[in-house]
Motif scaffolding. Structure first.
Motif, PDB file in Angstrom:
ATOM      1  N   ILE A 109       0.962  -1.439   0.190  1.00 13.73           N
ATOM      2  CA  ILE A 109      -0.063   0.019   0.222  1.00 13.73           C
ATOM      3  C   ILE A 109       0.937   1.272  -0.018  1.00 13.73           C
ATOM      4  O   ILE A 109       1.864   1.419   0.995  1.00 13.73           O
ATOM      5  CB  ILE A 109      -0.717   0.122   1.232  1.00 13.73           C
ATOM      6  N   PRO A 110       0.946   2.038  -0.921  1.00 15.86           N
ATOM      7  CA  PRO A 110       1.826   3.250  -1.165  1.00 15.86           C
ATOM      8  C   PRO A 110       1.623   4.026   0.071  1.00 15.86           C
ATOM      9  O   PRO A 110       0.748   4.506   0.604  1.00 15.86           O
ATOM     10  CB  PRO A 110       1.461   3.871  -2.543  1.00 15.86           C
ATOM     11  N   ALA A 158       2.829   4.038 -13.793  1.00 18.99           N
ATOM     12  CA  ALA A 158       1.910   3.864 -12.601  1.00 18.99           C
ATOM     13  C   ALA A 158       1.219   2.634 -12.523  1.00 18.99           C
ATOM     14  O   ALA A 158       0.965   2.022 -11.663  1.00 18.99           O
ATOM     15  CB  ALA A 158       0.670   4.985 -12.864  1.00 18.99           C
ATOM     16  N   ALA A 159       1.035   1.985 -13.654  1.00 22.97           N
ATOM     17  CA  ALA A 159       0.408   0.394 -13.834  1.00 22.97           C
ATOM     18  C   ALA A 159       1.271  -0.395 -12.831  1.00 22.97           C
ATOM     19  O   ALA A 159       0.605  -1.617 -12.340  1.00 22.97           O
ATOM     20  CB  ALA A 159       0.411  -0.011 -15.191  1.00 22.97           C
ATOM     21  N   CYS A 160       2.536  -0.249 -12.343  1.00 26.59           N
ATOM     22  CA  CYS A 160       3.230  -1.091 -11.587  1.00 26.59           C
ATOM     23  C   CYS A 160       2.472  -1.105 -10.350  1.00 26.59           C
ATOM     24  O   CYS A 160       2.478  -2.273  -9.524  1.00 26.59           O
ATOM     25  CB  CYS A 160       4.638  -0.789 -11.734  1.00 26.59           C
ATOM     26  N   THR A 161       2.147   0.129  -9.849  1.00 27.64           N
ATOM     27  CA  THR A 161       1.460   0.266  -8.492  1.00 27.64           C
ATOM     28  C   THR A 161       0.031  -0.225  -8.543  1.00 27.64           C
ATOM     29  O   THR A 161      -0.616  -0.589  -7.608  1.00 27.64           O
ATOM     30  CB  THR A 161       1.715   1.604  -8.054  1.00 27.64           C
ATOM     31  N   LEU A 162      -0.757   0.459  -9.631  1.00 31.93           N
ATOM     32  CA  LEU A 162      -2.013   0.207  -9.561  1.00 31.93           C
ATOM     33  C   LEU A 162      -2.745  -1.054 -10.336  1.00 31.93           C
ATOM     34  O   LEU A 162      -3.847  -1.289 -10.164  1.00 31.93           O
ATOM     35  CB  LEU A 162      -2.779   1.728 -10.321  1.00 31.93           C
ATOM     36  N   GLY A 163      -1.839  -1.546 -11.429  1.00 33.15           N
ATOM     37  CA  GLY A 163      -2.128  -2.623 -11.742  1.00 33.15           C
ATOM     38  C   GLY A 163      -2.809  -2.656 -13.107  1.00 33.15           C
ATOM     39  O   GLY A 163      -3.298  -1.506 -13.563  1.00 33.15           O
ATOM     40  N   ILE A 220      -5.502  -3.301  -8.026  1.00 33.64           N
ATOM     41  CA  ILE A 220      -5.931  -2.123  -6.828  1.00 33.64           C
ATOM     42  C   ILE A 220      -7.089  -3.108  -5.897  1.00 33.64           C
ATOM     43  O   ILE A 220      -7.236  -2.708  -4.797  1.00 33.64           O
ATOM     44  CB  ILE A 220      -6.760  -1.172  -7.622  1.00 33.64           C
ATOM     45  N   TYR A 221      -7.491  -3.988  -6.547  1.00 34.21           N
ATOM     46  CA  TYR A 221      -8.506  -4.942  -5.426  1.00 34.21           C
ATOM     47  C   TYR A 221      -7.870  -5.584  -4.595  1.00 34.21           C
ATOM     48  O   TYR A 221      -8.367  -5.768  -3.429  1.00 34.21           O
ATOM     49  CB  TYR A 221      -9.538  -5.721  -6.312  1.00 34.21           C
TER      50      TYR A 221
END
Ligand code: NCC
Length: 281
Positions: free
Chosen positions: A219-220, A237-242, A248-249
């Motif tokens: 969790i950032p 950003a997709a590395c952190t958010l998917g 994200i889920y």
């Protein structure tokens, strides 16, 4: 329907996920004689006391860029066991990520792609290895063996032959899809039928092996950044958010189970979770 509370979620994770590794008892692995060369004790039974866990305290270190300049290295190293992912190094980043590695969760790309130098790199030596590859959701193991996402089976057999003393497991696909079911069952939207990230798999695995788990920068924290990995100059950003993984889920589910403080989350990117053996459900 009403969302589950943290306690309810923790008990749901405990009762609806059974950590399990490929043990050679099922086809096609049984005919291939795998029972002889997987480690003799399956991961879920390692060093278990009467009711206790393998480890008292455990750290799970995500590979996110946000861990750079965290200064968390010493704190991470103070745990009994430290879990890392894939090819994430410690060398050169000790101040922020620590030096100790007990277990590495690796996806099948690490075994299959020559760029990772799996058989020679020191990153994969003298630690426990836990590999995974997404089999079909139907758990057809023949299909999986014939066409894994990335070929992990050849390199696995080779490695077991050359390093029989190193603990090296392949997660059973039933475990991966149980974890996916758990994410879906706590998510309003229909999530894509791709397996959870190594991060989520690692966290749940450690909940089965440890009494207490600290997860770092999954969790950032306030250091959140688009820098994909702490060890690579690559921004996405997709590395952190998917993108492929239901990140994200997964992350919102872990966040809902956090028993640590909001300030630890903001400042250290640290989530605290109780191990399954400490829960009475
Ligand atoms: O990047 P990866 O993940 O190895 O990261 C390990 C886990 O750390 C968490 N993470 C990482 C970066 C970030 N900015 N935020 C995060 O929260 C995630 O929980 C992640 O699972 C994987 O899950 O196995 C993954 O592996 C990489 C790649 O295969 C390996 O690093 C080997 O090179 C995948 N990237 C690609 O395939 C291009 C990634 O999608 C998932």
């Amino acid at each position: 329907k009403v969302a589950r509370s943290a306690d309810e979620l923790l008990c749901q994770m405990k009762t609806q996920s059974q950590l399990r590794t490929v043990d050679g008892s099922e086809q096609p692995f049984s005919s291939l004689g795998w029972a002889k060369f997987v480690p003799s004790v399956p991961l879920q039974h390692r060093d278990k006391g009467k009711k206790g866990s393998s480890f008292k305290t455990c750290a799970v270190v995500s590979s996110a860029g946000a861990i750079l300049h965290s200064g968390l290295g010493k704190e991470i190293d103070s745990h009994d066991a430290v879990l890392r992912f894939n090819a994430a190094p410690t060398e050169g980043y000790e101040q922020d990520v620590g030096t100790k590695t007990t277990i590495r969760i690796i996806n099948s790309q690490i075994l299959a792609n020559p760029k990772h130098e799996f058989s020679t790199s020191s990153i994969y030596k003298n630690i426990m290895l836990v590999a995974w590859d997404p089999a079909p959701y139907t758990l057809n193991l023949d299909k999986w063996f014939a066409s894994p996402d990335y070929d992990l089976f050849g390199p696995y057999v080779e490695h077991r032959k050359n390093h029989a003393d190193q603990l090296f497991y392949i997660l059973h696909p039933s475990y991966l899809w149980q974890l996916w079911d758990l994410i879906q069952s706590n998510t309003q939207e229909n999530i894509q039928p791709n397996p959870p990230s190594s991060g989520f798999i690692g966290i749940l695995t450690m909940m089965a092996l440890c009494d207490k788990i600290h997860v770092y920068e999954y969790i950032p924290s306030m250091r959140q950044t688009d820098l994909c990995h702490y060890h690579e100059n690559y921004y996405d950003a997709a590395c952190t958010l998917g993108a492929y993984h239901p990140l994200i889920y997964e992350k919102s589910l872990i966040r809902r189970m956090n028993v640590g403080s909001e300030s630890d989350l903001r400042q250290k990117g640290r989530v605290t979770l109780p191990g399954f053996s400490t829960l009475t459900c």
